[in-house]
Design an enzyme around this catalytic site. Structure first.
Site, PDB file in Angstrom:
ATOM      1  N   GLU A 181       0.825  -1.217   0.000  1.00  0.00           N
ATOM      2  CA  GLU A 181       0.000   0.000   0.000  1.00  0.00           C
ATOM      3  C   GLU A 181       0.856   1.264   0.000  1.00  0.00           C
ATOM      4  O   GLU A 181       0.400   2.348   0.348  1.00  0.00           O
ATOM      5  CB  GLU A 181      -0.970  -0.019   1.178  1.00  0.00           C
ATOM      6  CG  GLU A 181      -1.884  -1.238   1.200  1.00  0.00           C
ATOM      7  CD  GLU A 181      -3.273  -1.023   0.579  1.00  0.00           C
ATOM      8  OE1 GLU A 181      -3.811   0.084   0.665  1.00  0.00           O
ATOM      9  OE2 GLU A 181      -3.815  -2.000   0.011  1.00  0.00           O
ATOM     10  N   HIS A 255      -4.098   1.407   7.688  1.00  0.00           N
ATOM     11  CA  HIS A 255      -2.728   1.741   7.270  1.00  0.00           C
ATOM     12  C   HIS A 255      -1.984   2.250   8.509  1.00  0.00           C
ATOM     13  O   HIS A 255      -2.585   2.886   9.381  1.00  0.00           O
ATOM     14  CB  HIS A 255      -2.705   2.874   6.229  1.00  0.00           C
ATOM     15  CG  HIS A 255      -3.239   2.496   4.890  1.00  0.00           C
ATOM     16  ND1 HIS A 255      -4.080   3.307   4.159  1.00  0.00           N
ATOM     17  CD2 HIS A 255      -3.035   1.394   4.128  1.00  0.00           C
ATOM     18  CE1 HIS A 255      -4.370   2.724   3.011  1.00  0.00           C
ATOM     19  NE2 HIS A 255      -3.756   1.561   2.959  1.00  0.00           N
ATOM     20  N   CYS A 372      -2.972  11.140   4.145  1.00  0.00           N
ATOM     21  CA  CYS A 372      -3.339  10.197   3.081  1.00  0.00           C
ATOM     22  C   CYS A 372      -3.332  10.871   1.716  1.00  0.00           C
ATOM     23  O   CYS A 372      -3.108  10.233   0.694  1.00  0.00           O
ATOM     24  CB  CYS A 372      -4.756   9.657   3.285  1.00  0.00           C
ATOM     25  SG  CYS A 372      -5.008   8.802   4.821  1.00  0.00           S
TER      26      CYS A 372
HETATM   27  O1  SUG Z   1      -7.928   2.819   0.912  1.00  0.00           O
HETATM   28  N1  SUG Z   1     -10.735   4.882   1.358  1.00  0.00           N
HETATM   29  C1  SUG Z   1      -9.306   4.733   1.287  1.00  0.00           C
HETATM   30  C2  SUG Z   1      -8.634   5.663   2.255  1.00  0.00           C
HETATM   31  C3  SUG Z   1      -7.147   5.666   2.075  1.00  0.00           C
HETATM   32  C4  SUG Z   1      -6.445   6.419   3.143  1.00  0.00           C
HETATM   33  N2  SUG Z   1      -5.051   6.421   2.888  1.00  0.00           N
HETATM   34  C5  SUG Z   1      -4.098   6.365   3.833  1.00  0.00           C
HETATM   35  N3  SUG Z   1      -4.368   6.009   5.064  1.00  0.00           N
HETATM   36  N4  SUG Z   1      -2.876   6.612   3.485  1.00  0.00           N
HETATM   37  C6  SUG Z   1      -8.883   3.285   1.545  1.00  0.00           C
HETATM   38  O2  SUG Z   1      -9.506   2.644   2.391  1.00  0.00           O
HETATM   39  C7  SUG Z   1     -13.022   4.491   0.600  1.00  0.00           C
HETATM   40  C8  SUG Z   1     -13.775   4.560  -0.703  1.00  0.00           C
HETATM   41  C9  SUG Z   1     -15.238   4.308  -0.555  1.00  0.00           C
HETATM   42  O3  SUG Z   1     -15.678   3.623   0.370  1.00  0.00           O
HETATM   43  O4  SUG Z   1     -16.013   4.798  -1.430  1.00  0.00           O
HETATM   44  C10 SUG Z   1     -11.543   4.342   0.417  1.00  0.00           C
HETATM   45  O5  SUG Z   1     -11.096   3.763  -0.551  1.00  0.00           O
END
Ligand code: SUG
Length: 440
Positions: A181, A255, A372
């Site tokens: 990731e 994460h 993020c």
């Molecule tokens: O991968 N949310 C992302 C958020 C990513 C956050 N990134 C870091 N922590 N670096 C994920 O879970 C939700 C999309 C939705 O439900 O429509 C989403 O993909």
């Protein structure tokens, strides 16, 4: 190959993902509490993108360089064609929506906005060949995110095209077996950005046990992290592989950057972030004696408060005067326990001197905080000059992008709107207009 003798002049550039016109709440990420709890809500893509741009402007106003990465093409017509849907673009989308609406929704996600998941970056002082290495993340654990790698690789190869300074590696193969990731599970500690550092790769371990409603997945394999470190040419003593605590994962820290952040010599982490924090701190101090470890006790900020407020998903940045600031989401200010902790922290003898609150609520409601939304890349002055300038921002370029967003991004997207062919056309045309305005 060393291009700059004055390593103090290296800077870190944040490349934020510009939030795309299909930003919506589809509840796609198991283990991401905000994504699940806001599923089916109505999103505000225009406001989301303007919030993101306001964050970029706030960092510019602090005197920091700022870049961006464009939104990906959504609905993802190219992916739908690979899956056998045919005809013109409208026909491809209509056929896919009719055949498999859930699949179609995955391929509408604006998730490339979270560029901390675009790649892992090892800056030049750490790598064997003295170049900045990028490994595109395969994002194999979540279906909607697994489609990002190809377009991400294209943008990174354009932005960082100069082979004297940069190497962009493809995403790791083999899907979930090498689930990766990117920078969200990677921290770099160093005396200052231009000096060699120690890179901390945080992975999740599969732990047996039951969780009501199913266990949340760990999204990073240790083997994937090891492969990235090898490809980047890190010396073994410069790479630490550290297990995330399963308690944190099961509480919603999908994460590591939800429970820890590092910048230069400072590590700011929740007490329950790592499986064996004592060992990490000992190893870190051995590799970097000047390390400052700010561990936040659960008694001050519980894991639930950390994950609800995204305290640790702040951007920890070095200001031009050498002090550090935490760029926090507004949700921290709204939680009295978290906010009281932040006030106390600013009174302590650490390099963190300022707390700057920003509003990225639209992204937060999908589990994406300030950290993020950005990919950090530490660069020498010569390497910065070699970055394709179309990816770098100043106020005037922010204005230009904001004008396109204001004119063309949808105001709202409700759950049924993703079925609307007008939205498909509008979203793709809006992105094209943004690319044109940015000079692509
Ligand atoms: O991968 N949310 C992302 C958020 C990513 C956050 N990134 C870091 N922590 N670096 C994920 O879970 C939700 C999309 C939705 O439900 O429509 C989403 O993909």
């Amino acid at each position: 190959m060393s291009h700059d003798n004055d390593t103090r002049r290296h800077v870190e550039v944040n490349f934020d993902g510009l939030i795309g016109p299909t930003h919506n709440y589809a509840g796609l990420s198991l283990g991401n509490v905000a994504s699940a709890s806001n599923a089916g809500e109505t999103s505000r893509p225009r406001q989301a993108a303007l919030q993101g741009l306001a964050k970029m402007r706030a960092l510019l106003a602090l005197g920091l360089p700022q870049g961006f990465l464009p939104p990906h093409d959504r609905p993802n017509v190219a992916a739908l064609r690979q899956l056998g849907f045919a005809g013109d673009d409208g026909a491809v989308c209509a056929a896919a929506f009719a055949a498999d609406p859930a699949l179609f929704r995955l391929l509408c996600s604006a998730s490339p906005m979270w560029t901390a998941n675009a790649a892992t970056v090892s800056p030049a002082p750490d790598t064997a060949d003295g170049r900045v290495h990028f490994s595109v993340a395969n994002l194999a654990t979540m279906a909607h995110r697994a489609t990002e790698a190809e377009e991400t690789a294209g943008w990174l190869r354009l932005a960082f095209a100069d082979p004297r300074f940069f190497q962009v590696h493809d995403a790791l193969p083999w899907g979930q077996h090498l689930a990766d990731e990117g920078a969200a599970n990677h921290m770099r500690l160093c005396p200052h950005h231009g000096a060699p550092g120690v890179e901390v790769f945080v992975y999740g371990e599969d732990v047996a046990g039951d969780q009501p409603g199913g266990r949340f997945p760990a999204r990073q394999r240790r083997r994937a992290s090891e492969a990235v470190a090898r490809r980047h040419g890190l010396a073994p003593a410069q790479a630490l592989f550290v297990a995330q605590s399963d308690t944190a994962i099961q509480a919603g820290a999908f994460h590591n950057d939800v429970v820890a952040v590092a910048n230069e010599r400072v590590l700011f982490a929740h007490e329950q972030a790592f499986a064996d924090p004592g060992r990490l701190y000992t190893d870190l101090r051995a590799a970097l004696p000047e390390a400052v470890i700010v561990e936040v006790p659960a008694a001050r900020v519980s894991l639930a408060d950390a994950i609800g407020s995204y305290l640790f998903n702040s951007q920890l940045v070095t200001l031009p005067d050498g002090t550090m600031a935490l760029v926090l989401p507004r949700e921290c200010e709204q939680n009295p326990r978290v906010w009281a902790y932040v006030q106390d922290l600013l009174g302590e003898a650490t390099p963190i001197r300022r707390a700057i609150v920003i509003d990225v609520r639209e992204s937060m409601r999908n589990g994406g905080g300030p950290a993020c939304l950005r990919l950090r890349v530490a660069l020498s002055p010569a390497a910065l000059a070699a970055v394709d300038p179309r990816f770098l921002l100043d106020e005037a370029r922010c204005d230009r992008l904001a004008r396109v967003v204001e004119a063309q991004w949808p105001e709202t997207i409700g759950p049924d709107d993703l079925a609307n062919p007008d939205l498909w056309r509008q979203a793709r045309a809006a992105r094209q207009a943004l690319l044109a305005a940015a000079g692509f």
